[in-house]
Design an enzyme around this catalytic site. Structure first.
Site, mmCIF file in Angstrom:
data_model
loop_
_atom_site.group_PDB
_atom_site.id
_atom_site.type_symbol
_atom_site.label_atom_id
_atom_site.label_comp_id
_atom_site.label_asym_id
_atom_site.label_seq_id
_atom_site.Cartn_x
_atom_site.Cartn_y
_atom_site.Cartn_z
ATOM 1 N N SER A 118 0.808 -1.222 0.000
ATOM 2 C CA SER A 118 0.000 0.000 0.000
ATOM 3 C C SER A 118 0.844 1.276 0.000
ATOM 4 O O SER A 118 0.311 2.344 -0.284
ATOM 5 C CB SER A 118 -0.935 0.000 1.206
ATOM 6 O OG SER A 118 -0.200 -0.195 2.396
ATOM 7 N N ASP A 128 -3.308 8.082 7.797
ATOM 8 C CA ASP A 128 -4.236 7.232 8.554
ATOM 9 C C ASP A 128 -3.424 6.469 9.595
ATOM 10 O O ASP A 128 -2.340 6.920 9.976
ATOM 11 C CB ASP A 128 -5.050 6.325 7.594
ATOM 12 C CG ASP A 128 -4.188 5.323 6.831
ATOM 13 O OD1 ASP A 128 -2.994 5.163 7.163
ATOM 14 O OD2 ASP A 128 -4.717 4.678 5.894
ATOM 15 N N HIS A 183 -0.396 4.732 7.124
ATOM 16 C CA HIS A 183 0.245 5.286 5.926
ATOM 17 C C HIS A 183 0.697 6.721 6.107
ATOM 18 O O HIS A 183 -0.047 7.540 6.643
ATOM 19 C CB HIS A 183 -0.720 5.174 4.737
ATOM 20 C CG HIS A 183 -1.160 3.768 4.494
ATOM 21 N ND1 HIS A 183 -2.392 3.297 4.870
ATOM 22 C CD2 HIS A 183 -0.493 2.717 3.966
ATOM 23 C CE1 HIS A 183 -2.476 2.000 4.555
ATOM 24 N NE2 HIS A 183 -1.337 1.628 4.023
#
Ligand SMILES: *[C@@H]1O[C@H](CO)[C@@H](O)[C@H](O)[C@H]1NC(C)=O
Ligand SMILES: *[C@@H]1O[C@H](CO)[C@@H](O)[C@H](O)[C@H]1NC(C)=O
Ligand SMILES: *[C@@H]1O[C@H](CO)[C@@H](O)[C@H](O)[C@H]1NC(C)=O
Length: 356
Positions: free
Chosen positions: A40, A320, A323
């Site tokens: 991610s 978040d 990340h």
């Protein structure tokens, strides 16, 4: 007590420098193609059509990205996007999920949120494209390139000049080893044994990438995952980084650099390099940062859909629970590209790798 990502002053200085640099880098990219493998931290939309909780194609992700929502797990650019700009690519590299023949003109991004070195990693969240699968996808792209370019010598020469980045392993800890209810790995292996089996698998995967023609390969080590706000919340450490996670990932990092050396010895025509994220994001003396994520987060650490993010995104490390913000990504990318310390990248930083 303090969170361990004391980077802020650094970020601000570098972010300012980088904006300047991005403006002056223009014209032809330094390498013909740029291929991105990872999770991610680099995914730019490959998970959008998968059935998984690990996707970010909803607000408030993308709030600072020029095209808005794309599936990037941050407010703006990812570390892979910024490295691409530094390499002189004026457009973003498209996600594999979107590539058509015509698209293969500057590279492909295979990254997939929740994916890992191990195939089962991330299955607790749903679908994802493991590193093995990303390599299969790359083999497809390589054969499409051969068809398009119609000259095997040319294609082989071409592939050698390209930059490949690989950023994998975080989920093998977050979404595998440290989820004992979902995965048996922590009962089978000690942290040290787990690092060994991951590195063995990674070695085979990086050799596959070499066999598919890659010669300039930057491999990213793991950051301080135990300092991610979602892990701190999950493990109830009262604001402190989760040391069990950081010490386990350190064992992986300690074995990754020797793996890179082995690969360079095994393949004299290849240039593998280790990007030391621990060095780049090391805590700085006297700098204490808030570990508060910019967006309100749900139990899996991602932003709550349609929630309102913080206004001071240039002053936060975390967008978040897992990340980094774009400004943090700028710091990571700029020091991977031009190392500020010999520890940051060895034997080469990415700017040097591009020139070799
Ligand atoms: C990928 O395709 C989707 C669906 O067609 C589109 O909405 C999205 O903008 C595309 N992304 C990129 C980066 O081209
Ligand atoms: C194929 O590519 C090589 C290397 O670029 C070049 O020397 C050769 O002339 C090309 N062959 C044909 C048939 O175009
Ligand atoms: C990576 O950085 C850490 C932290 O600065 C350092 O302790 C370690 O030795 C570095 N690793 C390599 C291979 O340079």
């Amino acid at each position: 007590m303090a969170s361990k990502l004391g980077l802020l002053f650094h970020f601000l200085v570098i972010a300012t420098l980088m904006q300047f640099e991005t403006v002056i880098v223009n014209g032809q990219p330094q390498v013909p193609f740029y291929f991105i493998f990872g999770d991610s931290l680099v995914d730019n939309g490959n998970n959008n059509r998968l059935s998984t909780a690990a996707k970010a194609n909803y607000h408030p992700y993308g709030i600072d990205f020029p095209q808005g929502l794309t599936g990037r797990f941050t407010n703006g650019l990812t570390v892979a996007d910024i490295i691409g700009q530094l390499l002189g690519f004026s457009d973003f590299i498209p996600p594999y999920a979107n590539t058509t023949n015509q698209d293969i003109t500057r590279g492909v991004n295979y990254g997939s949120g929740a994916a890992g070195i191990r195939d089962e990693t991330g299955s607790n969240l749903g679908g994802r494209i493991s590193l093995n699968r990303q390599l299969v996808n790359h083999a497809t792209i390589v054969s499409r390139l051969l068809l398009l370019q119609r000259n095997i010598t040319f294609t082989n020469e071409y592939k050698k000049k390209c930059i490949y980045i690989v950023n994998m392993g975080s989920n093998d800890y977050i979404n595998n080893y440290f989820m004992p209810n979902d995965y048996p790995t922590s009962r089978i292996y000690t942290p040290d044994q787990y690092a060994v089996v991951l590195i063995q698998k990674y070695s085979l995967q990086l050799r596959t990438l070499y066999r598919l023609g890659a010669r300039k390969i930057a491999v990213f080590g793991l950051g301080f995952i135990g300092c991610a706000p979602a892990e701190i919340a999950m493990f109830g450490t009262n604001g402190d980084c989760v040391e069990s996670i950081n010490s386990a990932t350190q064992l992986f990092n300690d074995r990754l650099k020797p793996l890179i050396d082995d690969l360079n010895n095994a393949f004299s025509d290849a240039r593998f390099t280790f990007i030391n994220i621990s060095s780049i994001s090391a805590p700085q003396e006297g700098v204490v940062l808030s570990n508060v994520p910019c967006c309100p987060i749900r139990s899996d650490g991602q932003c709550i859909p349609n929630s309102i993010p913080c206004p001071d995104r240039n002053l936060r490390v975390w967008y978040d629970g897992f990340h980094p913000t774009e400004v943090a990504n700028r710091a990571l990318a700029s020091r991977s590209y031009i190392a500020l310390s010999p520890m940051d990248a060895s034997p080469y930083d990415i700017s040097r790798l591009a020139q070799l």
